[in-house]
Design a protein around this motif. Structure first.
Motif, short mmCIF file in Angstrom:
data_model
loop_
_atom_site.label_atom_id
_atom_site.label_comp_id
_atom_site.label_asym_id
_atom_site.label_seq_id
_atom_site.Cartn_x
_atom_site.Cartn_y
_atom_site.Cartn_z
N UNK A 11 36.98 24.55 5.58
CA UNK A 11 38.40 24.22 5.63
C UNK A 11 38.98 24.10 7.03
N UNK A 12 38.31 24.64 8.04
CA UNK A 12 38.78 24.50 9.42
C UNK A 12 38.35 23.13 9.93
N UNK A 13 39.27 22.42 10.53
CA UNK A 13 38.96 21.08 11.02
C UNK A 13 38.95 21.07 12.55
N UNK A 14 37.96 21.78 13.12
CA UNK A 14 37.84 21.85 14.57
C UNK A 14 36.98 20.73 15.12
N UNK A 15 36.33 19.99 14.24
CA UNK A 15 35.52 18.84 14.64
C UNK A 15 35.83 17.65 13.74
N UNK A 16 35.59 16.47 14.28
CA UNK A 16 35.64 15.25 13.48
C UNK A 16 34.19 14.89 13.18
N UNK A 17 33.90 14.59 11.93
CA UNK A 17 32.55 14.23 11.51
C UNK A 17 32.60 12.81 10.95
N UNK A 18 32.28 11.80 11.78
CA UNK A 18 32.34 10.44 11.26
C UNK A 18 31.31 10.17 10.16
N UNK A 19 30.11 10.76 10.31
CA UNK A 19 29.06 10.61 9.31
C UNK A 19 28.21 11.87 9.25
N UNK A 20 27.70 12.16 8.06
CA UNK A 20 26.76 13.27 7.88
C UNK A 20 25.83 12.90 6.73
N UNK A 21 24.71 13.59 6.65
CA UNK A 21 23.78 13.43 5.54
C UNK A 21 23.40 14.83 5.07
N UNK A 22 23.61 15.08 3.77
CA UNK A 22 23.23 16.34 3.16
C UNK A 22 21.93 16.12 2.40
N UNK A 23 20.98 17.02 2.62
CA UNK A 23 19.64 16.91 2.04
C UNK A 23 19.47 18.01 1.00
N UNK A 24 19.12 17.59 -0.22
CA UNK A 24 18.98 18.57 -1.31
C UNK A 24 17.57 18.53 -1.90
N UNK A 25 17.15 19.71 -2.32
CA UNK A 25 15.92 19.87 -3.10
C UNK A 25 16.34 20.57 -4.38
N UNK A 26 16.03 19.98 -5.51
CA UNK A 26 16.40 20.55 -6.81
C UNK A 26 17.90 20.84 -6.90
N UNK A 78 39.68 18.39 20.44
CA UNK A 78 40.22 19.23 21.51
C UNK A 78 41.65 19.69 21.22
N UNK A 79 42.41 18.90 20.46
CA UNK A 79 43.77 19.33 20.09
C UNK A 79 43.70 20.55 19.18
N UNK A 80 42.80 20.50 18.18
CA UNK A 80 42.66 21.63 17.25
C UNK A 80 42.13 22.86 17.99
N UNK A 81 41.16 22.66 18.88
CA UNK A 81 40.63 23.78 19.66
C UNK A 81 41.71 24.38 20.55
N UNK A 82 42.53 23.53 21.15
CA UNK A 82 43.61 23.99 22.01
C UNK A 82 44.57 24.88 21.23
N UNK A 83 44.95 24.44 20.05
CA UNK A 83 45.86 25.21 19.21
C UNK A 83 45.23 26.52 18.75
N UNK A 84 43.97 26.45 18.26
CA UNK A 84 43.29 27.62 17.73
C UNK A 84 43.00 28.66 18.79
N UNK A 85 42.57 28.19 19.97
CA UNK A 85 42.16 29.11 21.02
C UNK A 85 43.29 29.50 21.98
N UNK A 86 44.43 28.82 21.89
CA UNK A 86 45.54 29.12 22.78
C UNK A 86 45.29 28.67 24.21
N UNK A 87 44.50 27.61 24.36
CA UNK A 87 44.18 27.05 25.69
C UNK A 87 44.86 25.69 25.78
N UNK A 112 41.12 13.01 23.25
CA UNK A 112 41.35 14.19 22.43
C UNK A 112 40.08 14.69 21.74
N UNK A 113 38.95 14.03 21.99
CA UNK A 113 37.69 14.43 21.36
C UNK A 113 36.58 14.51 22.40
N UNK A 114 35.62 15.40 22.13
CA UNK A 114 34.43 15.49 22.98
C UNK A 114 33.52 14.29 22.68
N UNK A 115 32.41 14.20 23.42
CA UNK A 115 31.46 13.12 23.15
C UNK A 115 30.82 13.34 21.78
#
Length: 154
Positions: free
Chosen positions: A50-65, A79-88, A102-105
């Motif tokens: 539920x914390x949105x400290x990163x943006x994830x443009x794509x992901x792949x979830x791998x399941x077995x059974x 960086x905006x969310x980190x700034x708010x959360x960390x008080x920096x 507003x985002x890291x690489x």
């Protein structure tokens, strides 16, 4: 990271604050079989905890059974969310990350039950074909699967 496809433990997604939510952003036409594994490509999934400290443009979830044993993602720290959360100040974080934005690489990560491996800066193309190849090759390399991935049709 080299893992055993038959013994790899299930991931508790709540131990990783940036683990992608496997039920969010499912691309139903982008489900692949890699040996005994089912790999589902996600577009812009939220973080599972539920914390949105990163943006994830794509992901792949791998399941077995039906249980997640690995995830691969492309992430950028918000960086905006980190700034708010960390008080920096945002400007201080931008200096630390050497960016004016507003985002890291964009970086690749592999999640297992006990490890979050940083694959480094992702400098590949952002088209779906390039991202699919990156994720599937990472999964096959991680589990030493030699067979070609097969698309699952619904």
């Amino acid at each position: 990271m080299n893992l055993d496809v038959t013994t790899q433990p299930v991931i508790d997604p709540l131990i990783w604050h940036t683990f992608p939510d496997e039920k969010d952003g499912i691309m139903s036409d982008e489900i692949w079989k890699c040996g005994p594994l089912v790999c589902t490509l996600l577009k812009n999934p939220a973080c599972r905890n539920g914390e949105q400290l990163v943006a994830i443009p794509y992901a792949m979830v791998v399941k077995r059974d039906g249980a997640a044993i690995l995830a691969v993602s492309l992430e950028q720290e918000d960086l905006r969310a980190l700034s708010y959360t960390m008080g920096i100040s945002l400007r201080e974080l931008q200096e630390d990350y050497q960016t004016k934005g507003n985002f890291s690489e964009l970086r690749g990560f592999v999640y297992s039950d006990v490890t979050r491996e940083d694959l480094g800066v992702y400098d590949g193309d952002m088209d779906l074909q390039s991202i699919r190849i990156f994720f599937l090759e990472t999964v096959c390399d991680t589990f030493d699967i030699l067979s070609e991935p097969v698309q699952v049709t619904m």
